[in-house]
Design an enzyme around this catalytic site. Structure first.
Site, PDB file in Angstrom:
ATOM      1  N   GLU A   1     109.750  20.106  62.088  1.00  0.00           N
ATOM      2  CA  GLU A   1     108.349  19.900  61.753  1.00  0.00           C
ATOM      3  C   GLU A   1     108.110  19.528  60.294  1.00  0.00           C
ATOM      4  O   GLU A   1     107.219  18.724  59.992  1.00  0.00           O
ATOM      5  CB  GLU A   1     107.541  21.172  62.080  1.00  0.00           C
ATOM      6  CG  GLU A   1     107.446  21.506  63.552  1.00  0.00           C
ATOM      7  CD  GLU A   1     106.521  20.554  64.299  1.00  0.00           C
ATOM      8  OE1 GLU A   1     105.867  19.716  63.658  1.00  0.00           O
ATOM      9  OE2 GLU A   1     106.473  20.645  65.542  1.00  0.00           O
TER      10      GLU A   1
ATOM     11  N   SER B   1     103.104  80.547  84.048  1.00  0.00           N
ATOM     12  CA  SER B   1     104.060  81.481  83.433  1.00  0.00           C
ATOM     13  C   SER B   1     104.928  80.841  82.359  1.00  0.00           C
ATOM     14  O   SER B   1     105.911  81.441  81.934  1.00  0.00           O
ATOM     15  CB  SER B   1     104.965  82.073  84.523  1.00  0.00           C
ATOM     16  OG  SER B   1     104.215  82.819  85.452  1.00  0.00           O
TER      17      SER B   1
END
Length: 781
Positions: free
Chosen positions: A83, A342
């Site tokens: 590019e 518990s």
């Protein structure tokens, strides 16, 4: 210098200043349209960088923010070579490229090349300039403006994050995951070339739609890389072999509830690096979904896996089916307040060890007891009589736990848990109370997991970490010795389906585990910790609807062990961890709970090997309601000839001393006959006055005799029944059949008791002062 030249110079400088002023005004009037961070999306990453969940920006665009350093150098090479080779040198515009593009346009009478630099492409992305001459001029101006305000790295970062890659995908990282299933940091040359060319025509070159076209353009980039000598011919030839695969685009949706939580906690951050192991997370999400398919439709689940060393969360399953309306999949149960059942009991036993109340084999009594107006029972309403502390914890017996909490005090227990990071949510207006230990308060799974890790971290709990930069917050909950003893007590509990001492190759890690079930079967829990990991599981309905028959041991525990067996294991099994210097093992005796004394063997009814802390051997807990004949050593004088006890008025007889080790009165109905004999009073010698101790042995069951046989009436389908009374009792009497509480009466009030099942049965009447009576009967059809 001639005057004319000086005038020209002044005019030139004035012109430059004027142009600069105009440009400054234009720059102020037309600021750069940089991305607005307030509406930006975000991405939550796993510990290895894989995306867990991405959040689109307010326009619905998927973008995974990265910096140039987080992208493969191969991609940057391909991008700049294809590019803009002169990106690092030009001021935003490349005049030669523009001139070449203009010449090609005149020659071909159409636009062949735009001559755009990478900076100009960023300007077009940000400003949306049209593809005409005016748009090109505006793009040039914006490019110059970009170069004026930003560095080359910042401009490249904008391109990496905003370049279009088709549909709602922007940025190279989002494109890499969408089209290639990997991070842009790990691209091959072929993949780098493909992503470098894709923004040129993102719709036409999308590899999921047009893989052949995408491959042709990719090869075009590869050819240029070879022609310019950036990559060798061999490297390019190898890259051309790779195919362009067609993938269906699916946004990542792993650990969805955690990702949402982290994004909400840090709304300004666009890239959140979590501690989650992506592979483990996906495996456990699938396992939870498969497990839930066997449970009722509206059931959900939560699962949390933590690394003990760092408290990093490795897997976080907040709901059983994210997005499921039926299972309320949007509710995060890892941080929901639920009754813990518990699951707090191991911390209670650990604190009791630290306080010197018990050792691992202390004698506790699982029998009906009242604590003020509070009368707890066990899950199955049966009672076990005398048990060790370790056995009471492993069996999750409620009455021994309430007994210990009563000694420790609820307020102190809640404060110690709060300090360790377990905040308990009590009902509005309620103070800490005895019901807390049985689930009478709210807790969160993540807090429980952070605290359970303490059993493999020397007693140090901590806050679970979900982000790699989260601070480490550690808090001591138990001493190192107490944590080690409790872990040993829990690890001695075999896995379901494996008897204690059964053959094991050693491939499975040792697990200290505990289950819990809340009142009404609303919450099923299982928590377990190994040397490396701590895992917590919750199963239930998020709306709190009961699930009868679903409780911790059968509903949550199997999933816990499936998860533990899915975790990575060390290549070499960790060596057994020796006890800390504060822990030692001694031989103790029941009922007194003290060390065995060879000089007084008559005081030792049962021997046990116990872990003790700091060399202290706590005696059996004194009874809360002292009786005239309570636990401990009782020393009497007995007739030297008959062995009967001497009372007032028998001082003239030859006597010898006798020491009797007494059990807690509530334990006597469960003791073997010989043990009861050794702990019982000898008969009162004839001619002696009453010494006031015989009343505790005066309770008698009326209505049936010891050894009797019961049978239902002929031709009747109703069970055999018998009318019973406790003679000699004052106050409340508890009636038990085979240790299971079946009724209560007052004094000599009668009770009708059916016997539906056949076989040998033990019937016990237990008075509040410790007196009891017991008969054994046989029930026929």
């Amino acid at each position: 210098m001639p005057l004319a030249w000086r005038r020209r110079l002044r005019r030139g400088l004035l012109l430059v200043v004027l142009v600069a002023a105009v440009l400054a005004v234009l720059d102020r009037c037309f600021p750069l349209p940089l991305p607005d961070a307030s509406g930006a999306g975000a991405i939550v990453l796993a510990r290895d960088g894989q995306p867990l969940r991405a959040f689109p920006d307010r326009d619905g665009v998927w973008r995974y923010p990265v910096t140039p350093e987080q992208v493969s150098p191969l991609y940057v090479e391909a991008l700049l070579t294809y590019e803009d080779r002169w990106f690092a040198h030009h001021p935003g515009v490349n005049p030669l490229a523009l001139a070449r593009a203009a010449g090609q346009g005149l020659r071909h009478r159409r636009m062949v090349s735009g001559g755009s630099t990478l900076t100009m492409q960023v300007a077009r992305i940000l400003d949306g300039t049209p593809h005409d001459l005016g748009g090109k001029l505006r793009q040039i101006a914006r490019a110059l403006q970009l170069e004026l305000h930003l560095s080359k790295r910042e401009i490249l970062t904008l391109y990496l994050n905003h370049a279009p890659f088709g549909g709602t995908i922007e940025g190279v990282e989002a494109a890499a995951w969408a089209y290639l299933g990997k991070s842009a940091q790990r691209l091959s040359r072929a993949e780098a070339a493909l992503l470098a060319v894709l923004p040129q025509a993102p719709t036409r070159l999308r590899p999921d739609r047009n893989p052949d076209v995408a491959r042709a353009y990719r090869d075009k980039v590869l050819d240029r890389m070879a022609r310019l000598g950036v990559w060798s011919a061999g490297e390019v030839a190898d890259a051309r072999i790779e195919t362009v695969a067609s993938r269906s685009l699916q946004p990542p949706m792993t650990a969805a509830l955690l990702a949402e939580r982290l994004r909400t906690a840090r709304p300004g951050e666009r890239r959140l690096a979590s501690t989650i192991d992506a592979g483990l997370q996906r495996a456990l999400e699938a396992r939870v979904a498969d497990y839930l398919a066997r449970l009722p439709e509206r059931t959900s689940a939560a699962l949390l896996v933590v690394d003990n060393a760092s408290l990093d969360a490795l897997a976080y399953v907040g709901s059983g089916a994210f997005g499921s309306e039926a299972r309320l999949g949007h509710v995060d149960m890892v941080r929901a307040w639920r009754s813990p059942g518990s699951t707090l009991k191991p911390f209670l036993y650990g604190l009791a060890l630290d306080d010197g109340l018990i050792h691992s084999e202390s004698l506790l009594v699982d029998a009906p007891q009242a604590f003020g107006g509070y009368r707890p029972g066990n899950f199955d309403m049966a009672f076990n009589g005398p048990v060790s502390a370790a056995q009471a914890l492993r069996l999750s017996l409620n009455i021994p736990a309430v007994e210990l909490l009563d000694r420790l005090t609820p307020a102190r227990f809640a404060a110690r848990l709060e300090h360790a990071g377990i905040t308990l949510r009590l009902p509005r207006g309620a103070a800490p109370n005895l019901s807390m230990i049985l689930g009478g308060a709210g807790a969160r799974l993540e807090d429980l997991v952070g605290a359970y890790a303490a059993f493999n971290r020397g007693g140090v709990a901590g806050r679970v970490r979900y982000l790699h930069d989260a601070p480490a917050i550690d808090r001591r909950v138990l001493s190192e010795g107490a944590a080690w003893i409790v872990r040993e007590m829990l690890e001695a509990n075999p896995r379901p389906g494996y008897a204690s001492g059964s053959f094991d190759t050693g491939s499975r890690p040792r697990v200290a585990w505990k289950t819990g079930t809340s009142y009404g079967f609303r919450d099923a829990w299982a928590l377990g910790t190994t040397r490396q990991y701590t895992v917590g599981v919750w199963i239930g309905r998020p709306d709190g609807t009961p699930l009868p028959g679903q409780y911790g041991a059968i509903t949550a525990l199997p999933l816990l062990f499936q998860a533990i067996d899915s975790l990575p294991r060390a290549s070499v099994a960790p060596a057994p961890q020796p006890p800390p210097s504060t822990v030692s093992q001694v031989e103790i005796c029941w009922p007194l709970g003290l060390a065995y004394d060879p000089a007084q063997p008559e005081l030792c009814h049962q021997k046990h090997r116990a872990w003790i802390l700091d060399g202290v051997i706590p005696p059996t807990l004194a009874e809360r309601e002292a009786t005239r004949w309570s636990a401990g050593v009782v020393r009497l004088n007995v007739d030297a000839a008959s062995g009967h006890r001497l009372g007032p008025g028998c001082d003239d007889r030859a006597a010898r001393p006798l020491a009797i080790a007494r059990w807690p009165v509530a334990a006597y109905p469960w003791l073997p006959r010989e043990t009861r004999r050794r702990a019982s009073l000898p008969p009162l010698a004839a001619g002696c006055a009453d010494d006031g101790l015989a009343h505790l042995q005066g309770l008698r069951i009326d209505g049936i005799s010891d050894g009797a046989t019961l049978a239902r009436a002929p031709n009747s389908d109703k069970p055999a029944r018998v009318r019973l009374r406790a003679l000699g009792a004052e106050g409340e009497v508890l009636w038990l059949v085979d240790g299971l509480l079946v009724g209560r009466t007052q004094g000599g009030q009668p009770i009708e008791q059916p016997f539906a099942t056949t076989g040998e049965r033990t019937l016990t009447a237990l008075a509040a002062d410790g007196a009891y009576a017991q008969v054994r009967i046989r029930v026929l059809r």
